[in-house]
Design an enzyme around this catalytic site. Sequence first.
Site: not given
Lengths: 130, 413
Positions: B13, B109-110
């Site tokens: 993350d 974003d992960e």
Amino acid sequence: MTEQQAGVPEGEQEMMRLYILFGILFRVVMVDLGKVRVVPLKLSYQAVYDWLFPEISRWAERQHHQLRRLLRQQGCVVVSYQRQGHVYVVHYRQRGYLREAIYSIEILRAECQELVGQWIAHYQRGEKTP
Amino acid sequence: MANANKRIVFLVDMQSFYASIEKAANPQLRNQPIVVAGDPERRSGVVLAACPIAKSYGVVTAEALWQAQQKCRNLVVVRPRMEMYIRISMQITQIFESFTDKVEPYSIDEQFLDVTGSVHLFGDVLQMAAQIRQRVWMETGINCRVGIGENKVLAKMACDNFAKKQEQGVFWLKREELADTLWKLPIEKLFGVGSRMKRHFHRMGVYQIRQLADMAPNVLMRRFGVNGEVLWRTARGLDDSPVSLNTYDTQKGIGHHMTLPRDYHTGAEIKVVLLELCEEVCRRARSKELMGSVLSVGCRGADLDALNGFGRQMKLEEQTNDVMTLYEAACCLFDRHWQKTPVRSIGVTLSKLVPDNVLQLNLFTDNHKRRSLAHAMDDIRTRYGQDAILRAASLLGAGQAKERARKIGGHYK
């Protein structure tokens, strides 16, 4: 597999990043000098350009070669570097392992700008260039 | 060394993804509190990302920009650049692909990484996680956190509940240690439990994840259906889903949703947006060579509360990806359920998708001609941009298509 064999030490990665940054910077400054010379202005600043730009470029080139020597001493050699769209891909051999680093162009530009800022700050303080 | 039968899954993350990119790209912002926020002039200014310095002032993601500015007077507001964020996300995927071939982007974003087969090349699990963090930091200037587990839900909960809260940014959540780690946390910390689900569990007297894990799955299934079993399995750290790029291949529906810059009061205004949404949904359906037979329309009021709006669906007479057919049905649903209250948010979804390689002929409309026209419009948009060809209604004050053409997902490109 030991840690040293398995991973790239942080110092080496940072050195590689700086090596790439200085390599880009010394070329870019000279390209910019060529562009600045053809911009029509009211007065001529030729002397300033001819001193400032090559001075920064020479400093960056010196740093670049110094880092290359240090990397080579640690068994790191750049095999290839290439711009691929919005990223800059570097392949380097590190003690027999082929490794890859992928840098964002925009971030490299910002980092180069930082280095120029550092050089100017040192110069203004009358210190030796960093 | 991990058990040979167990997988090793990482969930990586990125910390304050958009804000970190802006700070990396603009060194002058590095020591300042910054937020990436929508367009403040159009009242659509919500905080999309806040850097850790801004968060230390109490600024939180998704709050209104004016509220954030009240909390932090010297807040620097940066306009989003979605194209760049997507590019960096893809660059990070490329970095992960040099560690393993099993990389699954979970959001911008992960990303999930199954490193079972490659971990021995990078030392042990924790060394590999550290190397991943180091490379992402060196090459993008973004600090990332790594949650480790034997499956995707454990990795996700390891990251959200532990890795993000620790200085070293890496946490390995082991199934045999759940009693001392995850089960001690309150129920809302379980992946899949939001504010509504939390209320349900509190009403049942379930406050801790341990209580849920100790319940019989049948009780949960009776109350919540299949979702009850999923939550029970999540609490026990059970998940068999693979880390795969094909997770989202089987698409069940195509939907578009828009939060409007102001309240829309009249049916005529709202229908302009409805038409634009239908256009967008059908364009995507055509690009995937699909058509659908169930239409859903949802509207919400200014406070975005579900009680002040409606969400209804209807079965269409035949499968379609034709804009006007969908629009007529959407208007029908809207007229039937709209309570004449102001609308701030509106969405259209087409589901029950089937391949569009068959065409139902009709005596009264030339479906073939309509389909050719739609494909011609799609080609023009692909070649010259989203706003190269617009419906006349979109040029009215209520129209959003021209503005949205400059955006990705409602945020500036």
